[in-house]
Design a protein around this motif. Structure first.
Motif, PDB file in Angstrom:
ATOM      1  N   ALA A  24      -7.097   7.197  -3.800  1.00  0.00           N
ATOM      2  CA  ALA A  24      -7.266   6.161  -2.723  1.00  0.00           C
ATOM      3  C   ALA A  24      -7.277   4.906  -3.413  1.00  0.00           C
ATOM      4  O   ALA A  24      -7.182   4.010  -2.924  1.00  0.00           O
ATOM      5  N   MET A  25      -7.985   4.978  -5.076  1.00  0.00           N
ATOM      6  CA  MET A  25      -7.610   3.438  -6.436  1.00  0.00           C
ATOM      7  C   MET A  25      -6.228   3.160  -5.690  1.00  0.00           C
ATOM      8  O   MET A  25      -6.986   1.785  -6.002  1.00  0.00           O
ATOM      9  N   PHE A  80      -9.440  -0.453  -9.136  1.00  0.00           N
ATOM     10  CA  PHE A  80     -10.057  -0.737  -8.629  1.00  0.00           C
ATOM     11  C   PHE A  80     -11.557  -1.183  -8.674  1.00  0.00           C
ATOM     12  O   PHE A  80     -11.547  -2.508  -7.968  1.00  0.00           O
ATOM     13  N   LEU A  86      -6.465  -4.326  -1.867  1.00  0.00           N
ATOM     14  CA  LEU A  86      -7.096  -6.120  -2.117  1.00  0.00           C
ATOM     15  C   LEU A  86      -6.412  -7.052  -2.587  1.00  0.00           C
ATOM     16  O   LEU A  86      -6.155  -8.148  -2.384  1.00  0.00           O
ATOM     17  N   MET A  95     -11.033  -1.346   3.808  1.00  0.00           N
ATOM     18  CA  MET A  95     -11.171  -1.471   1.569  1.00  0.00           C
ATOM     19  C   MET A  95     -10.071  -1.120   1.256  1.00  0.00           C
ATOM     20  O   MET A  95      -9.430  -1.477  -0.236  1.00  0.00           O
ATOM     21  N   ALA A  96      -9.141   0.440   1.682  1.00  0.00           N
ATOM     22  CA  ALA A  96      -7.628   0.878   0.949  1.00  0.00           C
ATOM     23  C   ALA A  96      -6.890   0.733   1.475  1.00  0.00           C
ATOM     24  O   ALA A  96      -5.836   1.226   1.588  1.00  0.00           O
ATOM     25  N   LEU A 138     -12.031  -5.086  -7.077  1.00  0.00           N
ATOM     26  CA  LEU A 138     -13.299  -4.631  -5.717  1.00  0.00           C
ATOM     27  C   LEU A 138     -14.609  -5.581  -6.110  1.00  0.00           C
ATOM     28  O   LEU A 138     -14.702  -6.515  -5.581  1.00  0.00           O
ATOM     29  N   VAL A 167       0.349  -1.309   0.039  1.00  0.00           N
ATOM     30  CA  VAL A 167      -0.391  -0.202  -0.103  1.00  0.00           C
ATOM     31  C   VAL A 167       0.914   1.207   0.053  1.00  0.00           C
ATOM     32  O   VAL A 167       0.026   1.948  -0.641  1.00  0.00           O
ATOM     33  N   VAL A 197     -11.170   5.531   2.299  1.00  0.00           N
ATOM     34  CA  VAL A 197     -12.610   5.137   0.381  1.00  0.00           C
ATOM     35  C   VAL A 197     -13.908   4.721   1.263  1.00  0.00           C
ATOM     36  O   VAL A 197     -14.158   3.777   2.704  1.00  0.00           O
ATOM     37  N   GLY A 251      -6.127   0.896  -2.870  1.00  0.00           N
ATOM     38  CA  GLY A 251      -7.313  -0.150  -2.606  1.00  0.00           C
ATOM     39  C   GLY A 251      -6.841  -1.247  -3.179  1.00  0.00           C
ATOM     40  O   GLY A 251      -7.090  -2.046  -3.264  1.00  0.00           O
TER      41      GLY A 251
END
Ligand SMILES: Cc1[nH+]cc(COP(=O)(O)O)c(CN[C@@H](CCC(=O)O)C(=O)O)c1O
Length: 391
Positions: A286-287, A86, A294, A252-253, A90, A60, A258, A290
């Motif tokens: 943020a994407m 993302f 994930l 989530m991120a 997701l 991250v 997010v 994420g």
């Protein structure tokens, strides 16, 4: 010891709504955070269930660094590679059919979006929510939040006349409350802030059956239970239920803010164009975080880690055998220990005397929300510390 200048500044300038602890946390890695004196704490709070992948997960961090240097800001009307990546990532882990997503920046925003999409998605205005449920602090989400102390200061500005509250787990109340005026039933499969209370199988399955039968939506709030926390990617998977919508945020991120409301196309397609929006929603920074989070969750099998370690953690907590413990409950690494007296002094002692951070969930419950990557040795340390403060 003189008070920290950082603590001084926060106490002086902060809004005052938060009960500030007396430590200044400056660094985190994995399941550990350090204060400005360099003291280590095993973090079973993680920002109220955000750092499931652990503090500053290297993937991250790298993703944020690279994307920050490339492009941080972009309106959602302009497509972007990271956002597309993302959304694809997701949807690949969401329950089947939940393949349309509204992106925002917090849980309460996800709940606000869910409320609006449910209204346009059904043409109905009434909702069914659950006592002890927590849906967020905005005026719209507060209408679904049960605890009066969160609503009362704001009087009529919190309008919940369109909400019917039922008792968690009560099938008769559920069947009576859902009518042909109900837009959606909103529920958590494990109530988090409400005391770490897993729902019964029949309650969640009946909610799915009765909403389908009466043309209402089932919206499950996975803001705290999502992303491996309960031992599966999403809490609803334990119940064999696919909702019409899921609210998402927190983990989530990997720690970057997010939020999202994931829904079926049938719901999404009935929202008028331009009917909702968000300035920061879906931003490339943020994407990128994420996508990294994930992928790390999947690659490191974090949901399975939570299942195995959660069982171990709860077994060790039950083995403490303290007369002060009423019940140890939870699902995966979403754990609550209900005491026979107020939990606050024990939460404080864990922090001050033992270097363990936990959080409350109603006045009697100590809530443990560690990173899913916590080690068994760290779990053992936490349990030993908890046993000591209970003596
Ligand atoms: C189930 C759930 N739904 C919605 C929210 C709202 O999310 P956000 O807008 O990102 O905070 C939270 C926050 N849960 C924490 C309450 C925080 C607060 O006191 O406010 C918690 O469980 O402590 C939830 O746990």
């Amino acid at each position: 010891m003189t008070q920290s200048k950082w603590l001084d500044a926060e106490l002086k300038y902060d809004s005052g709504v938060f009960n500030k602890h007396q430590v200044v946390i400056t660094r985190g890695q994995g399941a550990v955070v350090w204060d400005e004196q360099g003291r280590a704490y095993i973090d079973c709070m993680v920002g109220a269930g955000v750092a499931n992948v652990g503090h500053s997960h290297p993937d991250v961090v790298r993703a944020v660094q690279e994307q920050a240097a490339k492009l941080m800001v972009l309106a959602q009307t302009l497509p972007n590679d990271r956002r597309a990546e993302f959304l694809t990532e997701l949807v690949s882990v969401l329950p089947q059919g939940l393949d349309r997503v509204f992106l925002c920046n917090s849980g309460t925003e996800a709940m606000e979006a869910a409320k609006k999409f449910a209204i346009t998605g059904t043409g109905r205005q009434r909702f069914v929510a659950v006592k002890r449920g927590f849906a967020g602090r905005s005026l719209g989400a507060l209408a679904f939040t049960w605890e009066p102390k969160y609503r009362e200061p704001f009087g009529e500005a919190v309008d919940n006349r369109h909400v019917d509250f039922i008792t968690y787990g009560n099938l008769d109340e559920l069947r009576a409350a859902v009518t042909d005026e109900t837009a959606a039933v909103i529920l958590e499969v494990v109530q988090g802030e409400g005391g770490v209370r897993p729902a019964s199988l029949e309650f969640v399955q009946e909610a799915r059956r009765i909403t389908k039968e009466r043309g209402a939506l089932l919206i499950i709030d996975e803001i705290q239970t999502g992303f491996g926390r309960t031992g599966k990617m999403f809490g609803c998977e334990h119940y064999g239920v696919i909702p019409d919508g899921i609210t998402l945020a927190k983990a989530m991120a990997g720690g970057v803010p997010v939020g999202a409301f994931a829904m079926t196309a049938a719901v999404a397609d009935r929202m008028p164009a331009g009917g909702h929006g968000s300035t920061f929603g879906g931003n490339p920074l943020a994407m990128a975080a994420g996508v990294a989070a994930l992928r790390a969750m999947k690659r490191e099998g974090m949901a399975e880690q939570a299942r195995e370690k959660g069982a171990y953690f709860m077994e060790k907590l039950r083995a403490i055998g303290s007369p002060k413990i009423r019940e140890v409950r939870g699902l995966g690494l979403m754990i609550g220990v209900e005491l026979k007296e107020k939990s606050a002094p024990y939460i404080t002692a864990l922090e001050h005397d033992e270097g363990v951070l936990t959080l409350p969930a109603t006045p009697l419950v100590v809530r443990f929300l560690p990173p899913l990557t916590i080690s068994r040795e760290q779990i053992d340390q936490v349990v030993t510390s908890f046993a000591r403060v209970l003596e």
